[in-house]
Design an enzyme around this catalytic site. Structure first.
Site, short mmCIF file in Angstrom:
data_model
loop_
_atom_site.label_atom_id
_atom_site.label_comp_id
_atom_site.label_asym_id
_atom_site.label_seq_id
_atom_site.Cartn_x
_atom_site.Cartn_y
_atom_site.Cartn_z
CE1 TYR A 117 -4.18 -1.43 -0.40
CE2 TYR A 117 -3.20 -3.14 0.99
CZ TYR A 117 -4.20 -2.72 0.13
OH TYR A 117 -5.19 -3.58 -0.25
NE ARG A 153 -3.09 -0.15 -5.26
CZ ARG A 153 -4.36 -0.40 -4.96
NH1 ARG A 153 -4.67 -1.31 -4.05
NH2 ARG A 153 -5.33 0.25 -5.54
CG HIS A 157 -14.05 -1.40 -2.53
ND1 HIS A 157 -13.84 -1.96 -3.77
CD2 HIS A 157 -15.10 -2.08 -2.00
CE1 HIS A 157 -14.73 -2.93 -3.98
NE2 HIS A 157 -15.51 -3.01 -2.93
CB CYS A 184 -5.94 3.63 14.81
SG CYS A 184 -5.33 2.80 16.30
CG LEU A 231 -11.10 -0.90 -23.00
CD1 LEU A 231 -11.12 0.43 -23.70
CD2 LEU A 231 -9.76 -1.12 -22.31
P1 OAD Z 1 -10.95 -4.49 -12.58
O1 OAD Z 1 -9.49 -4.40 -12.82
O2 OAD Z 1 -11.49 -5.79 -12.15
O3 OAD Z 1 -11.75 -4.07 -13.90
C1 OAD Z 1 -11.44 -2.90 -14.61
C2 OAD Z 1 -12.37 -2.81 -15.82
O4 OAD Z 1 -12.08 -1.59 -16.47
C3 OAD Z 1 -12.18 -3.93 -16.85
O5 OAD Z 1 -13.44 -4.44 -17.24
C4 OAD Z 1 -11.48 -3.23 -18.03
O6 OAD Z 1 -11.88 -3.74 -19.28
C5 OAD Z 1 -11.99 -1.81 -17.86
N1 OAD Z 1 -11.07 -0.79 -18.40
C6 OAD Z 1 -9.74 -0.82 -18.48
N2 OAD Z 1 -9.26 0.31 -19.02
C7 OAD Z 1 -10.34 1.10 -19.29
C8 OAD Z 1 -10.53 2.38 -19.86
N3 OAD Z 1 -9.50 3.13 -20.27
N4 OAD Z 1 -11.79 2.85 -19.99
C9 OAD Z 1 -12.86 2.12 -19.57
N5 OAD Z 1 -12.74 0.90 -19.04
C10 OAD Z 1 -11.51 0.39 -18.89
O7 OAD Z 1 -11.31 -3.31 -11.55
P2 OAD Z 1 -12.62 -3.14 -10.65
O8 OAD Z 1 -13.80 -3.71 -11.35
O9 OAD Z 1 -12.67 -1.74 -10.21
O10 OAD Z 1 -11.16 -4.27 -4.56
O11 OAD Z 1 -12.26 -4.04 -9.42
C11 OAD Z 1 -13.16 -4.13 -8.36
C12 OAD Z 1 -12.42 -4.36 -7.08
O12 OAD Z 1 -11.55 -5.49 -7.21
C13 OAD Z 1 -11.48 -3.25 -6.68
O13 OAD Z 1 -12.14 -2.19 -6.00
C14 OAD Z 1 -10.50 -3.94 -5.80
C15 OAD Z 1 -10.25 -5.13 -6.67
O14 OAD Z 1 -9.75 -6.25 -6.06
C16 OAD Z 1 -10.46 -4.55 -3.45
O15 OAD Z 1 -9.25 -4.47 -3.42
C17 OAD Z 1 -11.31 -4.95 -2.30
#
Ligand code: OAD
Length: 239
Positions: free
Chosen positions: A55, A58, A108, A116, A202
């Site tokens: 983290y 990040r 999230h 803490c 996308l």
């Molecule tokens: P993901 O990485 O699972 O999905 C990202 C999505 O964005 C995919 O469907 C891609 O195709 C799309 N994408 C990529 N580039 C793009 C662009 N330029 N324009 C539009 N779309 C694009 O991410 P999340 O769905 O946000 O949680 O993931 C959900 C959760 O899983 C996160 O909040 C995190 C992760 O593990 C925790 O850590 C608890």
């Protein structure tokens, strides 16, 4: 333009063009790290140093990034739409705030916030965290963690989100793969309460069949174009 309530779920794809890695794309974060090691309470208990390093890395990576045209378009929608606009984001970055969105729920958590575990104090945190970091409220070291929700933990503000979904007229899901619940279930909840549902991504997500409509392309292109359409009064309705 009417009084419709618009609820928008956002995910990592929205911030991708700002330079923040997504999770499940080919070069995404979960291709390089095992989420069980760095994003679960068990992983933190096993090896807190590794989790802090992940983290800290990040948080530093989020330091120099800027909101993109898609974040700005959503902030404009909130300013100019006559009805309510709410953003529920899975993203831990601060790019919606930077763009000017105010009706914002970080389900999230937030990378620039520390929690803490000993006393529950939350505060803005832009530097590194370690086992030696002392809580500014209770003075204890060892219990500080990033204020982000890990797998196996309950996302924040769920009651509030469910109330918003119940009264939504339009539900948009932007830049999320639809893999992680409960967020992946919001489309079904909104739809069962009568909302029109649109996916902007996308590519086709896991939940594509649950949406009434889908628009594909990079967020910085499709989101501003869709917001223009909404602000011109072209609010779609599920028949
Ligand atoms: P993901 O990485 O699972 O999905 C990202 C999505 O964005 C995919 O469907 C891609 O195709 C799309 N994408 C990529 N580039 C793009 C662009 N330029 N324009 C539009 N779309 C694009 O991410 P999340 O769905 O946000 O949680 O993931 C959900 C959760 O899983 C996160 O909040 C995190 C992760 O593990 C925790 O850590 C608890």
């Amino acid at each position: 333009m009417g009084q419709e309530r618009i609820v928008i779920l956002t995910g990592a794809g929205l911030s991708a063009e700002s330079g923040i890695s997504t999770f499940r794309d080919r070069d995404g974060i979960w291709a390089k790290y095992d989420y069980r090691d760095v994003a679960t309470p068990e992983g933190f208990a096993r090896n807190p140093v590794r989790v802090h390093e992940f983290y800290n890395m990040r948080r530093r990576a989020h330091g120099g990034v800027r909101a993109n045209a898609a974040h700005h378009a959503l902030a404009r929608l909130e300013r100019e739409h006559e009805g309510e606009v709410w953003i529920v984001t899975q993203n831990v970055d601060a790019l919606h705030e930077e763009a000017g969105s105010r009706n914002l729920i970080h389900m999230h958590g937030e990378i620039f916030q520390a929690l803490c575990a000993a006393c529950g104090d939350r505060r803005r945190w832009t530097g590194d965290l370690s086992l030696e970091t002392e809580c500014a409220a209770c003075g204890k070291a060892g219990g500080m963690r990033p204020d982000v929700v890990w797998f196996g933990e309950m996302p924040y503000h769920m009651e509030r989100i469910r109330t918003l979904l119940e009264d939504a007229d339009l539900f948009l899901s932007i830049g999320t793969s639809g893999n992680v619940y409960p967020a992946a279930g919001f489309v079904a909840e909104a739809r069962s309460c009568g909302a029109h549902t649109v996916e902007l991504n996308l590519e086709s997500s896991e939940g594509r069949s649950l949406f009434a409509e889908a628009i594909y392309g990079p967020a910085t292109q499709v989101v501003p174009a869709y917001v223009d359409r909404l602000l011109r009064g072209d609010i779609p309705h599920t028949p």
